[in-house]
Design an enzyme around this catalytic site. Structure first.
Site, PDB file in Angstrom:
ATOM      1  N   HIS A 211       0.805  -1.232   0.000  1.00 29.07           N
ATOM      2  CA  HIS A 211       0.000   0.000   0.000  1.00 29.07           C
ATOM      3  C   HIS A 211       0.833   1.275   0.000  1.00 29.07           C
ATOM      4  CE1 HIS A 211       1.044  -0.124   4.239  1.00 29.07           C
ATOM      5  NE2 HIS A 211       0.692   1.141   4.315  1.00 29.07           N
TER       6      HIS A 211
HETATM    7  C1  UD1 Z   1      -1.786   5.478   6.150  1.00 31.09           C
HETATM    8  C2  UD1 Z   1      -0.445   5.890   6.769  1.00 31.09           C
HETATM    9  C3  UD1 Z   1       0.560   4.767   6.567  1.00 31.09           C
HETATM   10  C4  UD1 Z   1       0.030   3.457   7.082  1.00 31.09           C
HETATM   11  C5  UD1 Z   1      -1.314   3.174   6.436  1.00 31.09           C
HETATM   12  C6  UD1 Z   1      -1.907   1.894   6.972  1.00 31.09           C
HETATM   13  C7  UD1 Z   1       0.045   8.283   6.724  1.00 31.09           C
HETATM   14  C8  UD1 Z   1       0.891   9.316   6.083  1.00 31.09           C
HETATM   15  N1  UD1 Z   1       0.093   7.079   6.142  1.00 31.09           N
HETATM   16  O1  UD1 Z   1      -1.575   5.330   4.759  1.00 31.09           O
HETATM   17  O2  UD1 Z   1       1.746   5.081   7.277  1.00 31.09           O
HETATM   18  O3  UD1 Z   1       0.949   2.437   6.796  1.00 31.09           O
HETATM   19  O4  UD1 Z   1      -2.202   4.260   6.722  1.00 31.09           O
HETATM   20  O5  UD1 Z   1      -3.087   1.581   6.314  1.00 31.09           O
HETATM   21  O6  UD1 Z   1      -0.580   8.550   7.709  1.00 31.09           O
HETATM   22  N2  UD1 Z   1      -8.990   5.222   2.161  1.00 31.09           N
HETATM   23  C9  UD1 Z   1     -10.228   4.642   2.124  1.00 31.09           C
HETATM   24  N3  UD1 Z   1     -10.800   4.280   3.314  1.00 31.09           N
HETATM   25  C10 UD1 Z   1     -10.206   4.481   4.509  1.00 31.09           C
HETATM   26  C11 UD1 Z   1      -8.953   5.089   4.529  1.00 31.09           C
HETATM   27  C12 UD1 Z   1      -8.350   5.455   3.344  1.00 31.09           C
HETATM   28  O7  UD1 Z   1     -10.802   4.430   1.071  1.00 31.09           O
HETATM   29  O8  UD1 Z   1     -10.789   4.115   5.552  1.00 31.09           O
HETATM   30  C13 UD1 Z   1      -8.350   5.580   0.884  1.00 31.09           C
HETATM   31  C14 UD1 Z   1      -8.603   7.006   0.464  1.00 31.09           C
HETATM   32  O9  UD1 Z   1      -8.688   7.043  -0.926  1.00 31.09           O
HETATM   33  C15 UD1 Z   1      -7.327   7.703   0.898  1.00 31.09           C
HETATM   34  C16 UD1 Z   1      -6.294   6.615   0.690  1.00 31.09           C
HETATM   35  O10 UD1 Z   1      -6.939   5.398   1.021  1.00 31.09           O
HETATM   36  O11 UD1 Z   1      -7.068   8.843   0.170  1.00 31.09           O
HETATM   37  C17 UD1 Z   1      -5.081   6.774   1.547  1.00 31.09           C
HETATM   38  O12 UD1 Z   1      -5.450   6.880   2.939  1.00 31.09           O
HETATM   39  P1  UD1 Z   1      -4.480   7.665   3.949  1.00 31.09           P
HETATM   40  O13 UD1 Z   1      -4.944   7.500   5.336  1.00 31.09           O
HETATM   41  O14 UD1 Z   1      -4.252   9.050   3.440  1.00 31.09           O
HETATM   42  O15 UD1 Z   1      -3.101   6.908   3.750  1.00 31.09           O
HETATM   43  P2  UD1 Z   1      -2.786   5.349   3.768  1.00 31.09           P
HETATM   44  O16 UD1 Z   1      -2.252   4.998   2.426  1.00 31.09           O
HETATM   45  O17 UD1 Z   1      -3.938   4.570   4.305  1.00 31.09           O
END
Ligand code: UD1
Length: 370
Positions: A211
């Site tokens: 991811h």
């Molecule tokens: C975040 C953390 C990362 C961790 C990961 C675990 C940061 C900078 N990154 O990355 O260190 O390893 O979580 O999962 O904090 N999304 C959904 N549903 C959700 C959450 C996210 O659809 O419940 C999608 C959205 O499109 C979002 C993308 O995932 O934009 C990324 O989510 P985000 O929390 O920004 O970063 P992660 O890649 O999850």
């Protein structure tokens, strides 16, 4: 003076999936000591698969506050968490704010607490990849430098903090709270027998998670990684629970049909089911931080698709090895990992299921843990 001996009220801030496993043992240890514990969920992760399922599996109570920030750019998400957390922190008046790991929720809450004069404790302090292109590395550095109590999981983390000039009296070598959660959950996880539910034989399959932006945001890299998994699946089942970020990128590329034969693209899997799959896996291929640690403790071979790791003990003492994000590098590492599987799991100091008790002792008794 940073040593607290009289903590009556702790406020924990969590937001993203890997935070929840770190919170659970700390919450239990604080409750056992009769400490009032307020939990704030920032809402960084909000899908039921990414949040509610983990609260359920880890027996965590519903958070006292949910900031509902959702997804946005780093700046917007971090700023929104700060703006929404500030009044909660002011009204709750905790003796200390605990933050966990290295996600945007971690650094945002740490900044708010530090700037409003509330002490900050960082659970999983001192990890460094030395790769500032990773957003998590920036979050770790900033959080550690505003924290008053730094709870380090491993000796390398202690050494990193010392090298950055953080006073040693702030640093406590407590061990790894992820392993606390694993130790507590293992019997229930094994009872689930997830391999059978997924129709795979124990020790015959690989579990994959990918991811990180560096692996999934570049179309060429993601395509090559999916091709590599397809090659791996010729040797046995490959179970790939897909993070929402990765799912979106796969969809953008029109590769939803990448699933073929023994390569299975799954929805995100809850904590106990994932643990049940990992315990019995032949191999794990990942870019997750937590899985590098869990596989080491379990003695399951792990290939981490990254050029570096902030968790070097998993390579020097554990079952982990790094591989570049290209086909031959990964397939070589997979062969090497499989052929060098050792019969016993490595033992790492303080990865023993008691890290959260040490944190509670440091908070409540002023214990110095070195
Ligand atoms: C975040 C953390 C990362 C961790 C990961 C675990 C940061 C900078 N990154 O990355 O260190 O390893 O979580 O999962 O904090 N999304 C959904 N549903 C959700 C959450 C996210 O659809 O419940 C999608 C959205 O499109 C979002 C993308 O995932 O934009 C990324 O989510 P985000 O929390 O920004 O970063 P992660 O890649 O999850």
């Amino acid at each position: 003076m940073t040593i607290l001996t009289d903590v009556k009220k702790v406020l924990s801030v969590v937001g993203a999936r890997p935070n929840f496993m770190k919170l659970a043992p700390v919450a239990r240890a604080l409750t056992a000591r009769g400490v009032e514990h307020v939990v704030v969920h920032t809402g960084q992760h909000y899908d039921p698969d990414m949040s509610d399922a983990f609260f359920r599996d880890l027996c965590l109570p519903v958070p006292d506050h949910n900031l509902d920030v959702g997804s946005a750019s780093h700046a917007r998400q971090t700023a929104e968490i700060m703006a929404r957390f500030e009044p909660v922190c002011a009204s709750e008046q905790p003796d200390i704010v605990l933050v966990y790991g290295d996600v945007n929720s971690t650094v945002a809450a740490a900044l708010v607490a530090a700037k409003t004069g509330v002490r900050v404790g960082h659970v999983e302090a001192g990890l460094r990849s030395r790769d500032r292109s990773m957003p998590e590395e920036i979050n770790r550095i900033v959080t550690d430098h505003v924290a008053d109590m730094l709870f380090a999981p491993s000796p390398d983390a202690v050494a990193n903090l010392e090298a950055e000039g953080i006073p040693s009296e702030r640093v406590h070598f407590v061990g790894n709270v992820m392993i606390d959660s694993l130790v507590a959950a293992l019997p229930a996880a094994q009872a689930l027998n997830a391999p059978a539910r997924h129709g795979v034989e124990k020790r015959s399959y690989a579990v994959v998670t990918l991811h990180r932006p560096a692996n999934v945001d570049n179309p060429d890299t993601l395509r090559e990684l999916l091709d590599t998994l397809a090659v791996m699946s010729k040797d046995g089942p490959v179970l790939f629970p897909v993070h929402p970020r990765t799912r979106a990128r796969i969809h953008d590329l029109g590769l939803d049909s990448a699933e073929s034969g023994m390569l299975k693209l799954l929805e995100p899997i809850p904590y106990l089911e994932m643990l049940s799959l990992v315990v019995e896996a032949d191999l794990v291929v990942t870019d997750s931080g937590g899985l590098q640690e869990e596989t080491t403790w379990l003695g399951v071979p792990c290939v981490t698709v990254r050029p570096n790791t902030e968790r070097p003990v998993t390579c020097t003492l554990g079952t982990n090895r790094l591989a570049p994000a290209h086909r031959d590098g990964i397939l070589n590492a997979v062969r090497d990992a499989r052929s060098n599987r050792t019969p016993t799991a490595p033992a790492i100091k303080h990865w023993d299921g008691k890290a959260a008790h040490r944190i509670a002792a440091a908070l409540c008794e002023g214990a110095r843990l070195v």
